[in-house]
Design a protein around this motif. Sequence first.
Motif, PDB file in Angstrom:
ATOM      1  N   UNK A   1       0.853  -1.190   0.000  1.00  0.00           N
ATOM      2  CA  UNK A   1       0.000   0.000   0.000  1.00  0.00           C
ATOM      3  C   UNK A   1       0.895   1.248   0.000  1.00  0.00           C
ATOM      4  N   UNK A   2       0.748   2.128  -1.001  1.00  0.00           N
ATOM      5  CA  UNK A   2       1.621   3.299  -1.082  1.00  0.00           C
ATOM      6  C   UNK A   2       1.218   4.458  -0.181  1.00  0.00           C
ATOM      7  N   UNK A   3       0.128   4.315   0.564  1.00  0.00           N
ATOM      8  CA  UNK A   3      -0.410   5.451   1.311  1.00  0.00           C
ATOM      9  C   UNK A   3       0.624   6.067   2.248  1.00  0.00           C
ATOM     10  N   UNK A   4       1.194   5.272   3.152  1.00  0.00           N
ATOM     11  CA  UNK A   4       2.132   5.827   4.130  1.00  0.00           C
ATOM     12  C   UNK A   4       3.461   6.243   3.512  1.00  0.00           C
ATOM     13  N   UNK A   5       4.144   5.370   2.751  1.00  0.00           N
ATOM     14  CA  UNK A   5       5.465   5.768   2.255  1.00  0.00           C
ATOM     15  C   UNK A   5       5.441   6.832   1.170  1.00  0.00           C
ATOM     16  N   UNK A   6       4.457   6.809   0.287  1.00  0.00           N
ATOM     17  CA  UNK A   6       4.444   7.720  -0.870  1.00  0.00           C
ATOM     18  C   UNK A   6       3.497   8.895  -0.669  1.00  0.00           C
ATOM     19  N   UNK A   7       2.224   8.596  -0.401  1.00  0.00           N
ATOM     20  CA  UNK A   7       1.232   9.661  -0.312  1.00  0.00           C
ATOM     21  C   UNK A   7       1.379  10.487   0.956  1.00  0.00           C
ATOM     22  N   UNK A   8       2.006   9.938   1.978  1.00  0.00           N
ATOM     23  CA  UNK A   8       2.194  10.686   3.224  1.00  0.00           C
ATOM     24  C   UNK A   8       3.655  11.098   3.415  1.00  0.00           C
ATOM     25  N   UNK A   9       4.545  10.152   3.681  1.00  0.00           N
ATOM     26  CA  UNK A   9       5.936  10.514   3.961  1.00  0.00           C
ATOM     27  C   UNK A   9       6.569  11.304   2.821  1.00  0.00           C
ATOM     28  N   UNK A  10       6.508  10.782   1.616  1.00  0.00           N
ATOM     29  CA  UNK A  10       7.142  11.446   0.471  1.00  0.00           C
ATOM     30  C   UNK A  10       6.439  12.749   0.103  1.00  0.00           C
ATOM     31  N   UNK A  11       5.109  12.711  -0.002  1.00  0.00           N
ATOM     32  CA  UNK A  11       4.363  13.892  -0.445  1.00  0.00           C
ATOM     33  C   UNK A  11       4.380  14.987   0.611  1.00  0.00           C
ATOM     34  N   UNK A  12       4.108  14.637   1.851  1.00  0.00           N
ATOM     35  CA  UNK A  12       4.072  15.647   2.908  1.00  0.00           C
ATOM     36  C   UNK A  12       5.429  16.311   3.080  1.00  0.00           C
ATOM     37  N   UNK A  13       6.458  15.492   3.241  1.00  0.00           N
ATOM     38  CA  UNK A  13       7.791  16.061   3.487  1.00  0.00           C
ATOM     39  C   UNK A  13       8.310  16.825   2.266  1.00  0.00           C
ATOM     40  N   UNK A  14       8.032  16.301   1.079  1.00  0.00           N
ATOM     41  CA  UNK A  14       8.498  16.979  -0.129  1.00  0.00           C
ATOM     42  C   UNK A  14       7.898  18.362  -0.282  1.00  0.00           C
ATOM     43  N   UNK A  15       6.604  18.491  -0.008  1.00  0.00           N
ATOM     44  CA  UNK A  15       5.960  19.795  -0.146  1.00  0.00           C
ATOM     45  C   UNK A  15       6.372  20.768   0.954  1.00  0.00           C
ATOM     46  N   UNK A  16       6.574  20.266   2.164  1.00  0.00           N
ATOM     47  CA  UNK A  16       7.083  21.127   3.238  1.00  0.00           C
ATOM     48  C   UNK A  16       8.469  21.650   2.868  1.00  0.00           C
ATOM     49  N   UNK A  17       9.326  20.751   2.377  1.00  0.00           N
ATOM     50  CA  UNK A  17      10.676  21.165   1.995  1.00  0.00           C
ATOM     51  C   UNK A  17      10.675  22.170   0.865  1.00  0.00           C
TER      52      UNK A  17
ATOM     53  N   UNK B   1      -8.250  16.988   1.732  1.00  0.00           N
ATOM     54  CA  UNK B   1      -9.479  17.775   1.777  1.00  0.00           C
ATOM     55  C   UNK B   1      -9.156  19.208   2.206  1.00  0.00           C
ATOM     56  N   UNK B   2      -9.846  20.219   1.643  1.00  0.00           N
ATOM     57  CA  UNK B   2      -9.579  21.617   2.032  1.00  0.00           C
ATOM     58  C   UNK B   2      -9.729  21.881   3.521  1.00  0.00           C
ATOM     59  N   UNK B   3     -10.533  21.080   4.200  1.00  0.00           N
ATOM     60  CA  UNK B   3     -10.751  21.283   5.634  1.00  0.00           C
ATOM     61  C   UNK B   3      -9.740  20.535   6.502  1.00  0.00           C
ATOM     62  N   UNK B   4      -8.815  19.823   5.870  1.00  0.00           N
ATOM     63  CA  UNK B   4      -7.836  19.042   6.628  1.00  0.00           C
ATOM     64  C   UNK B   4      -6.903  19.963   7.412  1.00  0.00           C
ATOM     65  N   UNK B   5      -6.623  19.588   8.659  1.00  0.00           N
ATOM     66  CA  UNK B   5      -5.714  20.378   9.492  1.00  0.00           C
ATOM     67  C   UNK B   5      -4.298  20.381   8.939  1.00  0.00           C
ATOM     68  N   UNK B   6      -3.969  19.367   8.124  1.00  0.00           N
ATOM     69  CA  UNK B   6      -2.610  19.264   7.582  1.00  0.00           C
ATOM     70  C   UNK B   6      -2.247  20.452   6.705  1.00  0.00           C
ATOM     71  N   UNK B   7      -3.251  21.067   6.068  1.00  0.00           N
ATOM     72  CA  UNK B   7      -2.943  22.182   5.167  1.00  0.00           C
ATOM     73  C   UNK B   7      -2.362  23.368   5.919  1.00  0.00           C
ATOM     74  N   UNK B   8      -2.566  23.417   7.234  1.00  0.00           N
ATOM     75  CA  UNK B   8      -1.970  24.472   8.047  1.00  0.00           C
ATOM     76  C   UNK B   8      -0.843  23.948   8.936  1.00  0.00           C
ATOM     77  N   UNK B   9      -0.977  22.716   9.392  1.00  0.00           N
ATOM     78  CA  UNK B   9       0.046  22.150  10.287  1.00  0.00           C
ATOM     79  C   UNK B   9       1.390  21.998   9.569  1.00  0.00           C
ATOM     80  N   UNK B  10       1.363  21.448   8.356  1.00  0.00           N
ATOM     81  CA  UNK B  10       2.619  21.203   7.657  1.00  0.00           C
ATOM     82  C   UNK B  10       3.330  22.496   7.240  1.00  0.00           C
ATOM     83  N   UNK B  11       2.644  23.496   6.644  1.00  0.00           N
ATOM     84  CA  UNK B  11       3.339  24.758   6.405  1.00  0.00           C
ATOM     85  C   UNK B  11       3.802  25.413   7.703  1.00  0.00           C
ATOM     86  N   UNK B  12       3.060  25.118   8.806  1.00  0.00           N
ATOM     87  CA  UNK B  12       3.450  25.671  10.099  1.00  0.00           C
ATOM     88  C   UNK B  12       4.812  25.202  10.571  1.00  0.00           C
ATOM     89  N   UNK B  13       5.262  24.061  10.045  1.00  0.00           N
ATOM     90  CA  UNK B  13       6.605  23.577  10.393  1.00  0.00           C
ATOM     91  C   UNK B  13       7.665  24.594   9.973  1.00  0.00           C
TER      92      UNK B  13
END
Length: 532
Positions: A376-392, A452-464
């Motif tokens: 399942x690519x959810x954790x390694x690709x859609x989360x770890x890779x995508x989240x960290x890549x966009x924050x960076x 989703x636009x209402x996801x807290x991640x859209x503010x938490x991750x840039x907040x890093x």
Amino acid sequence: MTGTTARREIHTYKGQDRALRAGRLGTAGLLLSVLAATAPLMVVAGVMPTTYAVMGITAQPLLFVVLGVVMALFGVGYAEMSRHVHNAGAFYAYIARGLGGAAGAGASFVALAAYNALQVGVYGLFGFEAALLLDTYLSIRVDWWVIALLGIAVTGVLGALKVDLNARVLGALLLVEVTLVVILDIAFAADPGPQGLSLQALDPAALTGAGLGTALCFTVAAFLGFEQAPVYAEETHRPQTVVRRVMFLAVGSVAVFFALTSWLMGVATGPDHVVGAAREQSAGLLFGLSEPRLGGTFTDVLHILFLTGIFACMLAFHNVVARYAFAMGREGLLPAAVGRAARGTGAPAVGSMLQTAVALLVVLAFALADDGPHGDPTTPVLELFTWMGNVGALGVIALMATTSVAVIAFFVRRGAVAVQGARLACAGLAAVALTVIFGYAVADFEVLLGTDPDSALRWVLPGVIGAAALAGVVVGLVLRSARPATYARIGLGNEAFQLAREAEHTAAPPAPGSAAPPVTDQTPEPPAKPER
């Protein structure tokens, strides 16, 4: 000690372990090191299909052209600054010299957070793709995080070795990747899709309906790497010339190479079909286009080299993080132990170990949170890779915009506006363009994350990135109050130690017959009075 041995040693005010080993890299070695971070196959197989699919536009080649112009404008001032400041802290050193120590300290923590995020995120993609290959070709089932941990170990070992050895590893992998992509380009041009060699993707009207700023955010990752050239300034031959040359070679080659390849990918499917094909096949689009044209064997090799390209990207970003940490330790922003280089290799070994430890903790955290089925690519690709890549990427865009302002401030304070007028104008245009892109990235961060636009991640991750900047500014202000001598050294790097040594000898001339101060192989250009 013989004369030959003396010439090989590096002497600084604080001793040999406070300097990176000079003269390790020439133009070719530095160019290969920074281009490896662009990971051509990762961009072609990952970024391009994702941009087609998410943004729903056919004019992707124009995104690379527009962004190439923006990066070139940024590079004009950035390259000029690199001639005056040689520091492994690059971004934060420039910001400190232009906007002051507190701003520089804030930028240093942003750089450390951003490049760590970029580097660590790649482990998710690496682990997933390697596990997939093992399962497909050898019927061996291994969890993605096991391979990611192995990648962390190998990268950590290489990161503590000589930088010229790293450059050879990165260069070999990069040249193979580029060769494969060129073969693909030729195949796509020779056997186009149903619309032939259409120029539809080069029509600016094809950008209509898309948020240009958000679309540029998707493609900015393709350029990340060229800005790393000044990080290696202390380790290059003739940094005043080599760093500048490498940056423009990197920007130009990346813009042309990726614009051409994204156009030909659209040609291979047909411009009217590329968005639908990308949405259906995602990262498999490139391999799906390759097999009918070049055969299964070539496509299998492409899969394997895709993996080695990811590894090259990991190693390139690891080297950058280690050098930022080294520079920060040397200037008192991190513990002094981090600012020591290994005597045998001249590499920032402690900084390398620090980055390895961070990667280990983050990957383990995501591994423990992964409750999906095998494959399942959810954790390694859609989360770890995508989240960290966009924050960076967000952090690097912010650093570029701030650095452009700092370049202007640096030369204005030196009274060099008349001489540097054209370069400062380029820096100003870059600052505006990068700020606009940053604004789009923050406003549409949920699009970049695919949440989703209402996801807290859209503010938490840039907040890093915001939290890192705030933490750095606080550290800078504390140093200014409690340790003003250390604060005054922010951004000066090894030059600060040279200035301190000169001040000591000026205040207390050596007694007759005493030994002369050691000759340095890394003597900086005559320093101007530090701007503070």
